[in-house]
Design a protein around this motif. Structure first.
Motif, PDB file in Angstrom:
ATOM      1  N   GLN A 213       8.214  54.172   9.448  1.00 27.05           N
ATOM      2  CA  GLN A 213       7.110  54.835  10.142  1.00 27.05           C
ATOM      3  C   GLN A 213       6.327  53.893  11.041  1.00 27.05           C
ATOM      4  O   GLN A 213       5.474  54.331  11.821  1.00 27.05           O
ATOM      5  N   ASP A 214       6.588  52.581  10.938  1.00 27.68           N
ATOM      6  CA  ASP A 214       5.867  51.621  11.777  1.00 27.68           C
ATOM      7  C   ASP A 214       6.471  51.493  13.174  1.00 27.68           C
ATOM      8  O   ASP A 214       5.805  51.016  14.091  1.00 27.68           O
ATOM      9  N   PHE A 215       7.727  51.908  13.337  1.00 25.59           N
ATOM     10  CA  PHE A 215       8.379  51.714  14.630  1.00 25.59           C
ATOM     11  C   PHE A 215       7.843  52.644  15.723  1.00 25.59           C
ATOM     12  O   PHE A 215       7.674  52.207  16.869  1.00 25.59           O
ATOM     13  N   PRO A 216       7.533  53.922  15.420  1.00 25.43           N
ATOM     14  CA  PRO A 216       6.866  54.724  16.462  1.00 25.43           C
ATOM     15  C   PRO A 216       5.520  54.132  16.876  1.00 25.43           C
ATOM     16  O   PRO A 216       5.137  54.212  18.047  1.00 25.43           O
ATOM     17  N   ARG A 217       4.815  53.533  15.933  1.00 22.34           N
ATOM     18  CA  ARG A 217       3.548  52.875  16.262  1.00 22.34           C
ATOM     19  C   ARG A 217       3.801  51.687  17.182  1.00 22.34           C
ATOM     20  O   ARG A 217       3.047  51.448  18.131  1.00 22.34           O
ATOM     21  N   ARG A 218       4.864  50.930  16.898  1.00 23.49           N
ATOM     22  CA  ARG A 218       5.272  49.832  17.792  1.00 23.49           C
ATOM     23  C   ARG A 218       5.621  50.368  19.172  1.00 23.49           C
ATOM     24  O   ARG A 218       5.243  49.774  20.199  1.00 23.49           O
ATOM     25  N   ASN A 219       6.336  51.482  19.207  1.00 26.70           N
ATOM     26  CA  ASN A 219       6.736  52.068  20.488  1.00 26.70           C
ATOM     27  C   ASN A 219       5.525  52.472  21.328  1.00 26.70           C
ATOM     28  O   ASN A 219       5.555  52.408  22.561  1.00 26.70           O
ATOM     29  N   SER A 238      16.113  59.510  19.157  1.00 29.73           N
ATOM     30  CA  SER A 238      16.024  58.056  19.067  1.00 29.73           C
ATOM     31  C   SER A 238      14.605  57.594  19.321  1.00 29.73           C
ATOM     32  O   SER A 238      13.796  58.311  19.934  1.00 29.73           O
ATOM     33  N   GLY A 239      14.320  56.387  18.861  1.00 26.18           N
ATOM     34  CA  GLY A 239      13.012  55.809  19.098  1.00 26.18           C
ATOM     35  C   GLY A 239      12.735  55.584  20.567  1.00 26.18           C
ATOM     36  O   GLY A 239      11.575  55.630  21.003  1.00 26.18           O
ATOM     37  N   SER A 240      13.781  55.357  21.347  1.00 26.51           N
ATOM     38  CA  SER A 240      13.601  55.133  22.782  1.00 26.51           C
ATOM     39  C   SER A 240      13.046  56.374  23.472  1.00 26.51           C
ATOM     40  O   SER A 240      12.248  56.279  24.409  1.00 26.51           O
ATOM     41  N   LEU A 241      13.459  57.543  23.012  1.00 24.31           N
ATOM     42  CA  LEU A 241      12.929  58.779  23.598  1.00 24.31           C
ATOM     43  C   LEU A 241      11.475  58.986  23.184  1.00 24.31           C
ATOM     44  O   LEU A 241      10.686  59.557  23.945  1.00 24.31           O
ATOM     45  N   ILE A 242      11.123  58.520  21.983  1.00 21.63           N
ATOM     46  CA  ILE A 242       9.716  58.551  21.580  1.00 21.63           C
ATOM     47  C   ILE A 242       8.897  57.675  22.524  1.00 21.63           C
ATOM     48  O   ILE A 242       7.822  58.051  22.993  1.00 21.63           O
ATOM     49  N   SER A 243       9.431  56.486  22.817  1.00 22.13           N
ATOM     50  CA  SER A 243       8.746  55.587  23.751  1.00 22.13           C
ATOM     51  C   SER A 243       8.587  56.239  25.119  1.00 22.13           C
ATOM     52  O   SER A 243       7.528  56.140  25.752  1.00 22.13           O
ATOM     53  N   ALA A 266      24.411  58.266  25.769  1.00 17.75           N
ATOM     54  CA  ALA A 266      23.826  58.627  27.063  1.00 17.75           C
ATOM     55  C   ALA A 266      23.159  59.991  27.037  1.00 17.75           C
ATOM     56  O   ALA A 266      22.539  60.392  28.021  1.00 17.75           O
ATOM     57  N   ALA A 267      23.268  60.699  25.911  1.00 13.13           N
ATOM     58  CA  ALA A 267      22.716  62.056  25.861  1.00 13.13           C
ATOM     59  C   ALA A 267      21.201  62.045  26.082  1.00 13.13           C
ATOM     60  O   ALA A 267      20.652  62.908  26.778  1.00 13.13           O
ATOM     61  N   GLY A 268      20.520  61.084  25.509  1.00 15.45           N
ATOM     62  CA  GLY A 268      19.068  61.012  25.659  1.00 15.45           C
ATOM     63  C   GLY A 268      18.645  60.652  27.069  1.00 15.45           C
ATOM     64  O   GLY A 268      17.706  61.240  27.616  1.00 15.45           O
ATOM     65  N   THR A 269      19.315  59.666  27.659  1.00 20.86           N
ATOM     66  CA  THR A 269      18.949  59.253  29.018  1.00 20.86           C
ATOM     67  C   THR A 269      19.280  60.354  30.031  1.00 20.86           C
ATOM     68  O   THR A 269      18.484  60.620  30.943  1.00 20.86           O
ATOM     69  N   ASN A 270      20.411  60.996  29.860  1.00 23.23           N
ATOM     70  CA  ASN A 270      20.744  62.093  30.773  1.00 23.23           C
ATOM     71  C   ASN A 270      19.749  63.243  30.628  1.00 23.23           C
ATOM     72  O   ASN A 270      19.397  63.907  31.605  1.00 23.23           O
ATOM     73  N   GLY A 271      19.268  63.461  29.391  1.00 33.21           N
ATOM     74  CA  GLY A 271      18.251  64.476  29.175  1.00 33.21           C
ATOM     75  C   GLY A 271      16.936  64.131  29.860  1.00 33.21           C
ATOM     76  O   GLY A 271      16.268  65.002  30.414  1.00 33.21           O
ATOM     77  N   LEU A 272      16.585  62.853  29.833  1.00 35.53           N
ATOM     78  CA  LEU A 272      15.375  62.413  30.529  1.00 35.53           C
ATOM     79  C   LEU A 272      15.470  62.681  32.022  1.00 35.53           C
ATOM     80  O   LEU A 272      14.500  63.095  32.668  1.00 35.53           O
ATOM     81  N   LEU A 273      16.638  62.442  32.575  1.00 36.89           N
ATOM     82  CA  LEU A 273      16.844  62.677  34.005  1.00 36.89           C
ATOM     83  C   LEU A 273      16.692  64.161  34.335  1.00 36.89           C
ATOM     84  O   LEU A 273      16.104  64.528  35.364  1.00 36.89           O
ATOM     85  N   LYS A 274      17.200  65.025  33.464  1.00 42.58           N
ATOM     86  CA  LYS A 274      17.031  66.465  33.680  1.00 42.58           C
ATOM     87  C   LYS A 274      15.562  66.863  33.636  1.00 42.58           C
ATOM     88  O   LYS A 274      15.130  67.815  34.303  1.00 42.58           O
ATOM     89  N   ASP A 275      14.786  66.108  32.851  1.00 40.52           N
ATOM     90  CA  ASP A 275      13.363  66.423  32.698  1.00 40.52           C
ATOM     91  C   ASP A 275      12.483  65.757  33.752  1.00 40.52           C
ATOM     92  O   ASP A 275      11.253  65.864  33.698  1.00 40.52           O
ATOM     93  N   GLY A 276      13.107  65.049  34.695  1.00 40.65           N
ATOM     94  CA  GLY A 276      12.329  64.505  35.802  1.00 40.65           C
ATOM     95  C   GLY A 276      12.151  63.006  35.831  1.00 40.65           C
ATOM     96  O   GLY A 276      11.425  62.486  36.690  1.00 40.65           O
TER      97      GLY A 276
END
Length: 377
Positions: A213-219, A238-243, A266-276
């Motif tokens: 639970q400390d890693f989202p706080r780090r992010n 992933s934590g990267s998408l939380i960031s 790449a699913a998360g990064t491609n999703g970010l691109l779809k979201d702008g």
């Protein structure tokens, strides 16, 4: 390298009590600031904590760290070659002040000069592909050559590559545990190298072993420290998408490197691109988007909202507390909406929310929203 910059600083006594206050259970960055605004000093706030908690309906009082315990942590920091930098001091990262409820104290190992560079985060998958690692290292090196500090979380994979690529130009590592508990263990040497030429920071106590639970706080700190955040490979959860979400909520720019639709990383990064998110295939994509921010020096033009004037209004009555508790529930509401609904003075509302927060009955959300942890208490 560890010498603080010139400018206003807390006294040793003030820093000690700041540390005691922020290490007290139920005292977070938001309630810490309200306590300082209300009582003028951490030392006085600590004396008043029992009264405030009881007013908020606390079932039991929390234990405030003793002077000896705080002194022991400060000694641990010195032995680690670190120091505690307070919000408002010259060495405190200026852009971090722009996030909601910045940490009042930040443990810093390294040089404060790194925070004068415009910062960009590079984050991504721990189980990164060789192509992803190469991309992260290349982007970090080129950002460094263009005068940027690279921020990441010292995790395996993309984070490690980002730090390695920017070691010579300046990088900042953010830990989920105490500064004396780098994670993962194989990055202890990298952590030492970063501290020699950049900085390693944490808001967690010395000796603190990082938990899940400390890693989202780090992010949150990673996102708050930067003008923009680049995601290189990230799964859907992933934590990267939380960031990335936190960075977007804070008004930071979000970038993503596209990947193969056949690669789950790449699913998360491609999703970010779809979201702008801004597409990145080369460092120029990042530099072009950030140029207006850096040119305007907006990353150092941090402004702090004016705190409520607690002294100008009478303290809230029990009937006022009852009205606020009745208006609150499990669904987050904006504080401004709460003020309009109850008709109470903002300072009275802030005081009641502070009491509830310290009693463990309030949850704070992004955008200045609050909710009641248990409306039936």
């Amino acid at each position: 390298m560890n010498q603080p910059a010139a400018g206003p600083h807390l006294s040793d006594r003030q820093r000690l009590h700041w540390l005691r206050l922020i290490r007290t259970p139920n005292v977070g960055p938001a309630s810490f600031r309200d306590l300082i605004n209300r009582f003028g000093s951490a030392e006085t706030a600590i004396e008043m904590l029992p009264e405030i908690m009881m007013a908020g309906g606390a079932s039991r009082l929390v234990k405030v760290p003793s002077v000896a315990e705080a002194e022991a942590e400060m000694q641990a920091a010195r032995q680690c070659g670190a120091r505690f930098v307070a919000l408002g001091e010259p060495d405190y990262p200026q852009i971090l002040k722009r996030m909601d409820h910045p940490p009042p104290l930040l443990a810093v190992r390294g040089t404060g000069a790194i925070f004068s560079l415009p910062p960009v985060a590079i984050v991504g998958a721990r189980n990164a592909s060789l192509a992803g690692i190469k991309m992260a290292r290349t982007l970090a090196a080129e950002l460094g050559r263009n005068g940027y500090a690279v921020v990441s979380g010292l995790a395996r994979g993309i984070d490690t590559a980002a730090h390695q690529g920017s070691l010579d130009t300046g990088t900042v590592g953010v830990l989920a545990g105490g500064l004396d508990r780098p994670y993962p263990p194989e990055n202890i040497g990298l952590c030492d190298e970063i501290a020699e030429r950049g900085a390693v920071v944490s808001e967690m106590p010395f000796g603190w072993e990082p938990r899940a639970q400390d890693f989202p706080r780090r992010n949150r700190i990673v996102a708050g420290l930067v003008l923009g955040l680049v995601v290189v490979e990230a799964a859907k959860r992933s934590g990267s998408l939380i960031s990335a979400r936190l960075a977007g909520d804070m008004g930071r720019l979000v970038f993503a490197v596209p990947g193969s639709p056949l690669d789950p990383r790449a699913a998360g990064t491609n999703g970010l691109l779809k979201d702008g998110a801004t597409l990145v295939t080369e460092v120029g994509d990042i530099l072009e988007a950030l140029a207006p921010l850096v040119g305007g020096q907006s990353y150092v033009a941090a402004s702090m909202e004016e705190p409520p004037d607690f002294s100008a209004t009478p303290p809230p009555a029990d009937s006022d507390r009852a009205r606020v508790i009745e208006a609150l529930g499990p669904v987050p509401v904006e504080v401004d909406e709460l003020i309009r609904h109850t008709g109470l003075h903002p300072a009275q509302i802030f005081m009641i929310l502070l009491e509830l927060d310290l009693a463990g009955r309030l949850e704070r959300h992004s955008g200045g929203r609050v909710s009641l942890v248990d409306p039936d208490v």
